[in-house]
Each structure stands twice: as structure tokens, then as C-alpha cells.
Motif scaffolding. Structure first.
Motif: not given
Length: 231
Positions: A86, A111, A109, A147, A104, A102
Motif C-alpha cells: 500500500f 483504496d 488500486h 473511494v 491505496v 488514505k
């Protein structure tokens, strides 16, 4: 990839209890852990945990000059192995008691946004403006509307009694077990309004694996309550 995520109001990390609480944190072995009321000075850090965790701090800087110790403060601990898969970005730390990051996934991809939250009790000088606190959270949720997941973790000092959250808006989550804390305070009403506006739901009492367990989150000699939540 499944992440083990948790929240704990540590009620300060002073020299008398720090060693024990650091040991507890290490044994809990979370991938992501939100801490509330760290009570660290603005330039103070948890050096004992740096081998295992990357730590993002939002220490309270506006401390009254006559205060004997620091107060408030939130932090998010992210296990260092998480960074293999991540990327991590700090989104917001502009409001006291709110820290938003955050993560990801580098491969998929997907999140997730994680917010550590501490709203002081409504009787305190810093807890009198719950509406602004929740308005700031709501603004960030709108910004992050694209998200995959948003998690709010922390101590909201909100007692919601038997008020309904936004569970009726969703078909894919279990019914929440009735709250064992039946008292409602002003923070509780503000919290419920926020949940309805943001279309978020409380996870406390919705754990299928433990039979929708719903426990007190604050237990002391002066009483017990449910004021800490994951949403």
C-alpha cells in the motif's frame, strides 16, 4: 488483502502507564490502529514503536499554559509491512481531534480512507461545538466519495441510546443489536444526524462472528457507557 484495523482511547501515555500500554499495542498486532487521547506534547513521539509501526501524529498544540500535562491528540499507527502493498497519504489534519489518511493498494488500486477521531466530552470547553466537528468530517467524506471504503474510528463521547443510525439505508449489512447504553446526550444527537447525512453506519453490535456483540466501550467506577465507535 484483509487488514486488521482497530481503535483505542489510551487516555494518555504518561511515564507511569506508557510501558504497559506500549506492550499492549504490540501484542494487539493490528495492521492499522487509531489512538485517541494520546496526550502527547506537540513535539513528542512514541519512539518505542518505531521499529514496528509508521506513526502519523496529530498532537494537540493549543495547550493552556497552566495545564499540568498535554491533552487530547490522535494518532494512526500503520504496520510497516503494510507499505509493501500500500501507499499511504495523509489527507487531513487541519481540525483538532481529526486525522485522516488514505491507503491505496499498489496491485489492485483499491483504496480505503481511515479517520482517527476524538471529540471531547460535551461538558468540556473543547467539546461544545460538536456540530463543527461533524461538519468537518462530513466535508471530508464528500471529498472522498469515490473511494472504496471509508472507516471512522475513535471516541466521539456520543451516547446514542436506542436511536437508529442509517442501517435502514442499506440492504447488505446486518441489523444492529440494541445498544446496552440507553442514555442519549447532545453529542449523540449530533452523531446520529451526521451518520444519516453521510449515509454511514455504526459497526458496533453488527459483528456476525461474535453474535452481533455489543459491549460497553468505557468502563469505570463512576459508570459504563458506549461512546467509542467504528463506522
Amino acid at each position: 488483502m484483509n487488514l486488521k484495523i482497530g481503535s483505542w482511547n489510551v487516555n494518555g501515555l504518561n511515564p507511569h502507564t506508557r510501558k504497559l500500554k506500549i506492550e499492549i499495542i504490540n501484542n494487539l498486532n493490528f495492521d492499522i490502529l487509531a489512538l485517541c487521547e494520546t496526550k502527547l506534547n506537540h513535539d513528542e513521539y512514541l519512539h518505542e514503536l518505531i521499529d514496528k509501526y509508521h506513526i502519523i501524529y496529530h498532537n494537540r498544540t493549543n495547550i493552556h499554559r497552566d495545564a499540568p500535562t498535554a491533552s487530547g491528540g490522535v494518532a494512526i499507527l500503520i504496520a510497516k509491512h503494510i507499505f509493501t502493498d500500500f501507499t499511504v497519504e495523509t489527507l487531513d489534519m487541519s481540525y483538532e481531534g481529526i486525522l485522516i489518511v488514505k491507503l491505496v493498494n499498489k496491485h489492485t488500486h483499491s483504496d480505503v480512507v481511515v479517520a482517527a477521531c476524538y471529540l471531547p466530552p460535551e461538558g468540556s470547553s473543547r467539546g461544545r461545538d460538536a456540530s463543527s466537528f461533524f461538519a468537518h468530517l462530513l466535508q471530508n467524506i464528500y471529498v472522498c466519495s469515490d473511494v472504496d471504503k471509508i472507516l471512522l474510528l475513535g471516541d466521539f463521547n456520543a451516547r446514542i441510546g436506542l436511536l437508529e443510525d442509517s442501517c435502514n439505508s442499506f440492504d447488505d449489512i446486518p441489523q444492529r443489536k440494541p445498544n446496552i447504553d440507553t442514555i442519549v446526550n447532545h453529542h449523540g444527537h449530533e452523531f446520529i444526524d451526521f451518520l444519516l447525512d453521510s449515509r454511514m453506519a455504526i459497526l458496533n453490535g453488527r459483528d456476525k462472528e461474535s453474535g452481533n456483540d455489543n459491549r460497553y466501550t468505557f468502563v469505570a467506577g463512576r459508570g459504563s457507557s458506549v461512546v467509542d465507535y467504528i463506522c
